[in-house]
Design a protein around this motif. Structure first.
Motif, PDB file in Angstrom:
ATOM      1  N   UNK A  56       0.832  -1.208   0.000  1.00  0.00           N
ATOM      2  CA  UNK A  56       0.000   0.000   0.000  1.00  0.00           C
ATOM      3  C   UNK A  56       0.865   1.257   0.000  1.00  0.00           C
ATOM      4  N   UNK A  59       2.511   1.788  -3.517  1.00  0.00           N
ATOM      5  CA  UNK A  59       1.641   2.340  -4.556  1.00  0.00           C
ATOM      6  C   UNK A  59       1.685   3.859  -4.526  1.00  0.00           C
ATOM      7  N   UNK A  60       1.702   4.432  -3.337  1.00  0.00           N
ATOM      8  CA  UNK A  60       1.760   5.889  -3.228  1.00  0.00           C
ATOM      9  C   UNK A  60       3.104   6.407  -3.726  1.00  0.00           C
ATOM     10  N   UNK A  62       5.133   5.029  -5.759  1.00  0.00           N
ATOM     11  CA  UNK A  62       5.269   4.826  -7.189  1.00  0.00           C
ATOM     12  C   UNK A  62       4.594   5.908  -7.992  1.00  0.00           C
ATOM     13  N   UNK A  63       3.385   6.266  -7.570  1.00  0.00           N
ATOM     14  CA  UNK A  63       2.654   7.287  -8.312  1.00  0.00           C
ATOM     15  C   UNK A  63       3.440   8.593  -8.306  1.00  0.00           C
ATOM     16  N   UNK A  64       3.968   8.952  -7.151  1.00  0.00           N
ATOM     17  CA  UNK A  64       4.714  10.208  -7.068  1.00  0.00           C
ATOM     18  C   UNK A  64       6.029  10.093  -7.853  1.00  0.00           C
ATOM     19  N   UNK A  66       6.504   8.258 -10.491  1.00  0.00           N
ATOM     20  CA  UNK A  66       6.195   8.289 -11.925  1.00  0.00           C
ATOM     21  C   UNK A  66       5.944   9.709 -12.398  1.00  0.00           C
ATOM     22  N   UNK A 106       5.817  -0.955 -14.570  1.00  0.00           N
ATOM     23  CA  UNK A 106       4.474  -0.479 -14.269  1.00  0.00           C
ATOM     24  C   UNK A 106       3.446  -1.593 -14.461  1.00  0.00           C
ATOM     25  N   UNK A 109       3.859  -4.085 -11.680  1.00  0.00           N
ATOM     26  CA  UNK A 109       3.383  -3.481 -10.440  1.00  0.00           C
ATOM     27  C   UNK A 109       1.865  -3.549 -10.358  1.00  0.00           C
ATOM     28  N   UNK A 110       1.200  -3.251 -11.483  1.00  0.00           N
ATOM     29  CA  UNK A 110      -0.259  -3.338 -11.504  1.00  0.00           C
ATOM     30  C   UNK A 110      -0.710  -4.727 -11.068  1.00  0.00           C
ATOM     31  N   UNK A 113       0.218  -5.330  -7.203  1.00  0.00           N
ATOM     32  CA  UNK A 113      -0.562  -4.587  -6.206  1.00  0.00           C
ATOM     33  C   UNK A 113      -2.043  -4.951  -6.228  1.00  0.00           C
ATOM     34  N   UNK A 114      -2.574  -5.160  -7.419  1.00  0.00           N
ATOM     35  CA  UNK A 114      -4.029  -5.300  -7.511  1.00  0.00           C
ATOM     36  C   UNK A 114      -4.462  -6.707  -7.878  1.00  0.00           C
TER      37      UNK A 114
ATOM     38  N   UNK B  49      -5.505   0.016 -11.378  1.00  0.00           N
ATOM     39  CA  UNK B  49      -4.436  -0.915 -11.748  1.00  0.00           C
ATOM     40  C   UNK B  49      -3.698  -0.543 -13.030  1.00  0.00           C
ATOM     41  N   UNK B  52      -0.876   3.768 -14.416  1.00  0.00           N
ATOM     42  CA  UNK B  52       0.559   3.977 -14.465  1.00  0.00           C
ATOM     43  C   UNK B  52       1.154   3.400 -15.752  1.00  0.00           C
TER      44      UNK B  52
END
Ligand code: HDD
Ligand code: HEM
Ligand code: HEM
Lengths: 440, 336
Positions: A56, A59-60, A62-64, A66, A106, A109-110, A113-114, B49, B52
């Motif tokens: 969790x 994920x945060x 990674x977004x930042x 990216x 990416x 990772x998707x 994570x999900x 998902x 990104x």
């Protein structure tokens, strides 16, 4: 503020921000992978909880990471168009490989994570591994581009134009290996110590908690090895810098006069006007040995470089001292961890040890930022060492200070928000440890 | 020559996929502006998902530009600094606000701010992307820094034509998202909401497409005649038009996979049509000349290495991408 300064500061702010997320992005997948592996091997639920809790957070980050990385890929052109006009064709290649690595990262990772409940365990585990590998590989590719700025090769510079371009030679330039090695280890050292510190903080509050004990053990296993290897790799870097960019080395060590043998200066305040260092500790012969592996070797000082081409000595010198000091702290803690792990295990739960880990939380990242300041500021006034000056590369657009203020403000707010979100995540784990992955 | 064509093809594919996938993610934020609370849950689950991975198509396009066509990249970043910077702000805000909203463990006032920020930046970014596309076609970009700040750094993009293309792209993204979201809707009510939104966007899209042509005539860009001289462009329009009834039928019969596919084909037609009348120009310049594929490309050695990198990348990426969508998008469809 003048536009040139604003452009440099904007670049600095953007990198200082991005590199934190890049380090986390390279390291956390490996920690999660090990946690996941341990869960599959031992069947102990704490490890699965750990992997989920880390996921969790990741994920945060990674977004930042990216978005701040995307900002950089534009800023290279927005701020330094003259540089990119020439450099694009020469060092674009590692970036194009990096693009592939990002894609795989990416995508994996998707899935990691999900997809916990959508794909089988083995594929889930493998996707974690792919994220880790792709992260490290992408880091190594970008570093090739930066190393090329320090040690340009793979082209001939004729009348302000690059001809006979060979991107492969450019990528595998003389500084590439040392920087890629040092950076990768740095990412592991800094992130692992930070993770261990956060969990040590929680363990101090919740004595004996298996979740945090497991987390610290995984993180420090990586962190200790990295912290012990890092000074060795730093020594390789220093020897290469002595060869490739003598002015940078001289600035790092505040060596104003070429000396044979040269003494190592620890601490001290360099004075660029008087060309001397005040208050430092001088250890005879040591610099000769560190730079060239020979106690009596000559070390080139700043006097060999005309003064207009000096990097800012004070900044580079201090940054270097800070990096090495932090490195020594981490190496010490790493060695202690390994000793305790084989003998005197009971020490790993002692309050003093956990408190020490809490203190060491930011140390690795401080070293990373300091190291980059050595590299980038130490290269000044060149943007491509010996070829193009930074001031000749800057954008012709006036008013660069406004985007600079804006980016700085946004990154400050984002830093604040990421810290806030992390705090909430960490405390939520405790309030509700069954329910931490509500989104699966 | 063949190498350059291949690189341009991949660049085109990257742009197309960015519009189809990344664009739809922005579009989802635009749709949320219209559907409000009702859409949030569906939209968050749909994007989380994949956004990104979808976003990387943009990075691929940027990398191809600065590696293969450095002069095009630096011309854009020099003269369109301001709209590009706004796009960056949009990308930062959209990505972070979305992720923070999705992952925050506490629902308080912050949640509202994240939502606002997510929606506004989802609107802003496509608009300015469209503005940049317009500026590339318009031919007001100078070839050297010579003139006032306004002439060099503002006028090339702050004009009616660029704004018209900006609106067009925004609507396109919104429409795509509404269509894709049909397949994510879990209940009848939200399906109807998205269907209505997609119809609204479609009408607006056609109007705005026509206005792009009209405004282009005002600027004497001769879009109509350039269009009529390109058989590819005409073909694209015909296909796109022929698809419309099938698309409506698909929505009515709730064949979500079909509607998604048809909407993507229509979008591909629009982009291909545009490529066809733009080719081989990358950027029209104010002095009447242009940066073309030929006169702006990197030396041959760089291009051939770029080809290897792209081929290897494609071999790795496409299967992985297919797998990602199989896990999260196609399978979901079967469940519902
Ligand atoms: C955890 C972080 C960390 C730690 C503990 C160290 N470093 Fe470092 N150092 C970095 C993180 C870093 C870095 C941020 O990753 C840099 C910037 C560029 C690079 O390749 O690595 C760097 C650069 C860098 C350079 C400049 C390379 C160049 O400009 O090409 C030298 C000479 C050293 N380091 C030497 C050392 C030494 C002798 C250390 C002894 C303890 C040390 N570093 C610890
Ligand atoms: C591929 C990697 C990198 C590239 C291509 C790159 C490129 C650049 C460029 C073009 C500049 C502006 C010129 C200058 O003032 O030196 C710059 C400056 C700078 N970069 Fe890097 N950089 C890279 C990696 C990094 C990283 C990871 C950091 C670390 C945080 C960093 C920190 C800085 C700093 C601190 C400056 C300002 C130097 C000054 O004060 O003049 N760079 N870099
Ligand atoms: C010129 C310098 C740089 C550019 C243009 C750049 C560009 C980018 C871009 C576009 C992304 C987003 C990709 C994604 O969504 O996964 C990204 C993320 C990342 N970057 Fe950078 N970057 C630079 C410097 C660095 C450096 C010096 C490193 C480390 C050695 C690094 C390591 C990473 C990693 C590991 C990620 C993965 C995402 C994450 O972990 O958050 N980057 N970068």
């Amino acid at each position: 503020m003048d536009d040139f300064l604003a452009a440099r500061l904007q670049m600095t702010v953007s990198f200082v921000f991005h590199i934190v997320f890049a380090c986390i992005g390279m390291t956390m997948p490996w920690l999660m992978f090990v946690a996941e592996l341990k869960w599959i091997k031992t069947g102990r639920k704490v490890y699965q909880d750990l992997s989920k809790a880390w996921a969790r957070g990741v994920a945060i980050f990674f977004a930042v990471g990216a978005v701040s990385g995307t900002v950089l890929s534009f800023e290279l052109g927005l701020l330094w168009p003259k540089f990119m006009e020439h450099a694009g064709a020469i060092i674009g290649m590692p970036f194009s490989w990096e693009g592939t690595a990002f894609f795989l990262e990416a995508i994996a990772l998707g899935i990691f994570l999900y997809g916990r409940n959508r794909v089988n365990k083995r594929i889930h585990l493998i996707s974690g591994l792919v994220v880790g590998i792709a992260g490290v590989v992408s880091g190594i590719f970008v570093i090739a581009a930066n190393a090329w700025m320090n040690s340009p090769s793979g082209f001939d510079w004729v009348n302000g134009q690059a001809i006979n371009i060979d991107p492969i030679k450019a990528m595998f330039n003389n500084a590439w290996f040392q920087q890629a090695l040092h950076m990768t280890i740095a990412a592991f050292a800094s992130t692992s110590f930070a993770v261990a510190g956060v969990h040590a903080f929680m363990l101090l509050r919740h004595k004996g908690n298996e979740f945090h004990r497991g987390a610290i053990r995984i993180a420090l296993a990586f962190g200790a090895v990295a912290a012990i290897l890092q000074p060795i790799s730093g020594d390789i870097s220093a020897k290469n810098v002595a060869k490739l960019q003598p002015a940078k080395l001289a600035a790092m060590e505040s060596l104003f006069k070429t000396s044979k043998p040269a003494a190592l200066v620890i601490g001290g305040i360099p004075d660029e006007e008087k060309e001397e260092v005040k208050y430092g500790i001088h250890i005879p012969h040591l610099l000769s040995f560190l730079a060239h592996g020979d106690l009596n070797a000559e070390v080139e000082g700043l006097d060999k470089t005309s003064k207009e081409n000096w990097p800012p000595v004070v900044i580079v010198h201090f940054a270097f001292q800070i990096m090495v000091f932090m490195g020594m702290l981490m190496m010490g803690a790493g060695i202690l961890f390994l000793i305790f792990n084989f003998k005197w295990k009971e020490n790993l739960d002692k309050r003093w040890w956990l408190k020490l880990l809490v203190w060491l939380t930011p140390v690795g990242f401080i070293a990373v930022e300091a190291g980059w300041i050595v590299t980038e500021v130490g290269r000044q006034p060149w943007i491509i060492y010996g070829i193009m000056k930074t001031k000749d590369a800057v954008t012709p657009m006036p008013g660069v200070q406004y985007p600079f203020y804006l980016i700085t403000l946004i990154y400050l707010v984002l830093t604040f928000l990421v810290i806030l979100l992390m705090r909430r995540q960490i405390f939520a784990v405790h309030m509700n440890s069954q329910n931490i992955n509500a989104h699966d | 020559m063949l190498m350059t064509d291949f690189i341009i093809l991949v660049l085109g594919i990257a742009v197309l996929f960015y519009v189809l996938l990344g664009g739809a993610d922005f579009g989802a934020g635009i749709v949320e502006l219209l559907t409000g609370k009702r859409g949030i849950d569906t939209i968050s689950k749909a994007i989380a998902p994949v956004w990104e991975a979808n976003h990387i198509w943009l990075i691929l396009a940027v990398v191809i530009l600065f590696n293969g066509f450095p002069l095009v990249y630096t011309t854009l970043t020099t003269y369109l600094h301001i709209p590009l910077f706004i796009i960056l702000l949009g990308i930062i805000f959209r990505g972070t606000a979305f992720t923070f909203r999705y992952y925050d463990t506490v629902k308080d006032n912050m949640y509202k701010y994240y939502t606002q920020l997510f929606r506004i930046s989802s609107l802003l970014t496509p608009f300015f992307l469209g503005v940049i596309l317009g500026a590339i076609m318009l031919g007001k970009i100078p070839s050297q820094v010579d003139g006032t700040f306004y002439e060099i750094f503002i006028a090339p993009w702050l004009n009616l034509f660029s704004f018209t293309t900006g609106i067009f792209l925004t609507l396109l993204f919104g429409w795509l998202a509404a269509i894709y979201l049909l397949g994510e809707a879990r209940d009848d009510e939200s399906f109807q909401t998205f269907a209505k939104t997609s119809r609204t966007f479609f009408v607006l899209l056609i109007v705005s497409g026509l206005s792009v042509f009209l405004v282009a005539e005002m600027y004497e860009l001769n879009f109509f005649s350039r269009f009529l001289h390109s058989s590819v462009a005409i073909g694209c329009v015909l296909v796109a038009t022929a698809i419309i009834p099938f698309l409506w039928a698909g929505i009515r019969h709730r064949n979500n996979l079909l509607t998604r596919f048809l909407a993507s084909v229509q979008t591909a037609c629009i982009l291909t049509g545009w490529f066809a009348i733009q080719f081989p120009v990358m950027i029209y310049l104010a002095d009447g000349t242009a940066l073309t594929i030929q006169n702006s490309q990197a030396p041959e050695r760089t291009m051939s290495l770029l080809v290897y990198a792209l081929v290897a990348g494609i071999l790795l990426i496409f299967p992985a991408f297919y797998y990602l969508f199989k896990v999260f998008k196609f399978s979901q469809n079967k469940q519902s």
